[in-house]
Design an enzyme around this catalytic site. Structure first.
Site, PDB file in Angstrom:
ATOM      1  N   PRO A   1       0.788  -1.232   0.000  1.00  0.00           N
ATOM      2  CG  PRO A   1      -0.162  -1.117   2.125  1.00  0.00           C
ATOM      3  CD  PRO A   1       0.494  -2.068   1.178  1.00  0.00           C
ATOM      4  CG  ASN A   2      -0.252   4.285   1.271  1.00  0.00           C
ATOM      5  OD1 ASN A   2      -1.231   4.821   0.766  1.00  0.00           O
ATOM      6  ND2 ASN A   2      -0.296   3.703   2.455  1.00  0.00           N
TER       7      ASN A   2
ATOM      8  NE  ARG B   1       3.948   6.541   1.560  1.00  0.00           N
ATOM      9  CZ  ARG B   1       4.241   5.350   2.031  1.00  0.00           C
ATOM     10  NH1 ARG B   1       4.796   4.455   1.238  1.00  0.00           N
ATOM     11  NH2 ARG B   1       3.969   5.049   3.266  1.00  0.00           N
TER      12      ARG B   1
ATOM     13  CE1 TYR C   1       8.873   5.131   3.194  1.00  0.00           C
ATOM     14  CE2 TYR C   1       7.266   6.921   3.136  1.00  0.00           C
ATOM     15  CZ  TYR C   1       7.771   5.779   3.730  1.00  0.00           C
ATOM     16  OH  TYR C   1       7.168   5.284   4.867  1.00  0.00           O
TER      17      TYR C   1
ATOM     18  CG  ASN D   1       8.347  -1.788   0.580  1.00  0.00           C
ATOM     19  OD1 ASN D   1       7.783  -1.966   1.657  1.00  0.00           O
ATOM     20  ND2 ASN D   1       8.961  -0.663   0.277  1.00  0.00           N
TER      21      ASN D   1
ATOM     22  CB  ALA E   1       1.404   0.247   6.492  1.00  0.00           C
TER      23      ALA E   1
ATOM     24  CD  GLU F   1      10.167  -7.368   6.107  1.00  0.00           C
ATOM     25  OE1 GLU F   1      10.011  -8.537   6.531  1.00  0.00           O
ATOM     26  OE2 GLU F   1      10.151  -6.378   6.839  1.00  0.00           O
TER      27      GLU F   1
ATOM     28  CG  HIS G   1      10.980  -2.144   5.188  1.00  0.00           C
ATOM     29  ND1 HIS G   1       9.635  -2.054   4.925  1.00  0.00           N
ATOM     30  CD2 HIS G   1      11.183  -3.327   5.799  1.00  0.00           C
ATOM     31  CE1 HIS G   1       9.042  -3.143   5.397  1.00  0.00           C
ATOM     32  NE2 HIS G   1       9.958  -3.930   5.924  1.00  0.00           N
TER      33      HIS G   1
ATOM     34  NE  ARG H   1       9.860   6.378   8.868  1.00  0.00           N
ATOM     35  CZ  ARG H   1       8.922   6.135   7.954  1.00  0.00           C
ATOM     36  NH1 ARG H   1       9.081   5.127   7.107  1.00  0.00           N
ATOM     37  NH2 ARG H   1       7.844   6.870   7.892  1.00  0.00           N
TER      38      ARG H   1
HETATM   39  C1  DQA Z   1       8.154   1.197   4.165  1.00  0.00           C
HETATM   40  C2  DQA Z   1       8.184   1.395   5.677  1.00  0.00           C
HETATM   41  C3  DQA Z   1       6.807   1.148   6.291  1.00  0.00           C
HETATM   42  O1  DQA Z   1       6.856   1.359   7.707  1.00  0.00           O
HETATM   43  C4  DQA Z   1       5.805   2.124   5.700  1.00  0.00           C
HETATM   44  O2  DQA Z   1       4.509   1.848   6.209  1.00  0.00           O
HETATM   45  C5  DQA Z   1       5.810   2.142   4.222  1.00  0.00           C
HETATM   46  C6  DQA Z   1       7.078   2.047   3.505  1.00  0.00           C
HETATM   47  C7  DQA Z   1       9.512   1.543   3.513  1.00  0.00           C
HETATM   48  O3  DQA Z   1       9.689   1.160   2.362  1.00  0.00           O
HETATM   49  O4  DQA Z   1      10.346   2.199   4.124  1.00  0.00           O
HETATM   50  O5  DQA Z   1       4.773   2.338   3.589  1.00  0.00           O
HETATM   51  O6  DQA Z   1       7.892  -0.181   3.887  1.00  0.00           O
END
Ligand code: DQA
Length: 150
Positions: free
Chosen positions: A10-11, A18, A23, A74, A77, A98, A100, A107
């Site tokens: 998501p997102n 964003r 990011y 990735n 959240a 995984e 990030h 954070r």
């Molecule tokens: C994320 C880190 C997550 O905590 C966050 O909710 C994201 C992006 C990252 O790529 O740093 O949406 O996965």
């Protein structure tokens, strides 16, 4: 040709717009292009999928079982909340890395814990969008060594 799946939660469709301080300014298309290049240089085809919906991510993990040799994921959240995604990863045989973009450990406390990490083959955290490429290269090495999720 063997295939890799690049999966984004998501997102992440909003990458580039964003929270750029966290990011970066690269878009999801930029990321896909870079991972595709890394895959193709190593004789893998890249399949990519992004969804803002947990169930669609689960369906994609199930559907690609047996079709892809490994997955760069990735989970955004959902990393911090999703037992269902953890169970989906545990149900498949392809190794999952995984990723990030941000250093989640620097954070908020709720980002420090990953529900998924215990069932993944590895984790790349805090290298910006370049982390996806690094994850793909590490994943390819694991595939070549015949290593799974542990
Ligand atoms: C994320 C880190 C997550 O905590 C966050 O909710 C994201 C992006 C990252 O790529 O740093 O949406 O996965």
């Amino acid at each position: 040709m063997r295939k890799l799946l690049l999966l984004n939660g998501p997102n992440l469709n909003r990458l580039g717009q964003r929270e750029p301080d966290t990011y970066g300014t690269e878009t999801l298309d930029d990321v896909i292009t870079k991972v595709k290049e890394a895959a193709e240089e190593n004789s893998f085809e890249l399949v990519d999928f992004q969804s803002n919906h947990e169930g669609e991510l689960i369906d994609k993990l199930h559907e690609t079982e047996g079709e892809v040799s490994g997955i760069v994921f990735n989970p955004a959240a959902y990393t911090h909340t999703s037992i269902a995604l953890r169970d989906a990863i545990a149900s498949i045989s392809a190794p999952v890395i995984e990723v990030h973009i941000s250093n989640v450990h620097q954070r908020e406390a709720f980002r420090h814990h990953s529900m998924l990490a215990p069932v993944c083959a590895g984790q790349v955290v805090g290298f910006g969008t370049d982390g996806y490429r690094l994850a793909a290269l590490g994943l390819i090495q694991k595939i070549d060594l015949g290593e799974g999720n542990g």
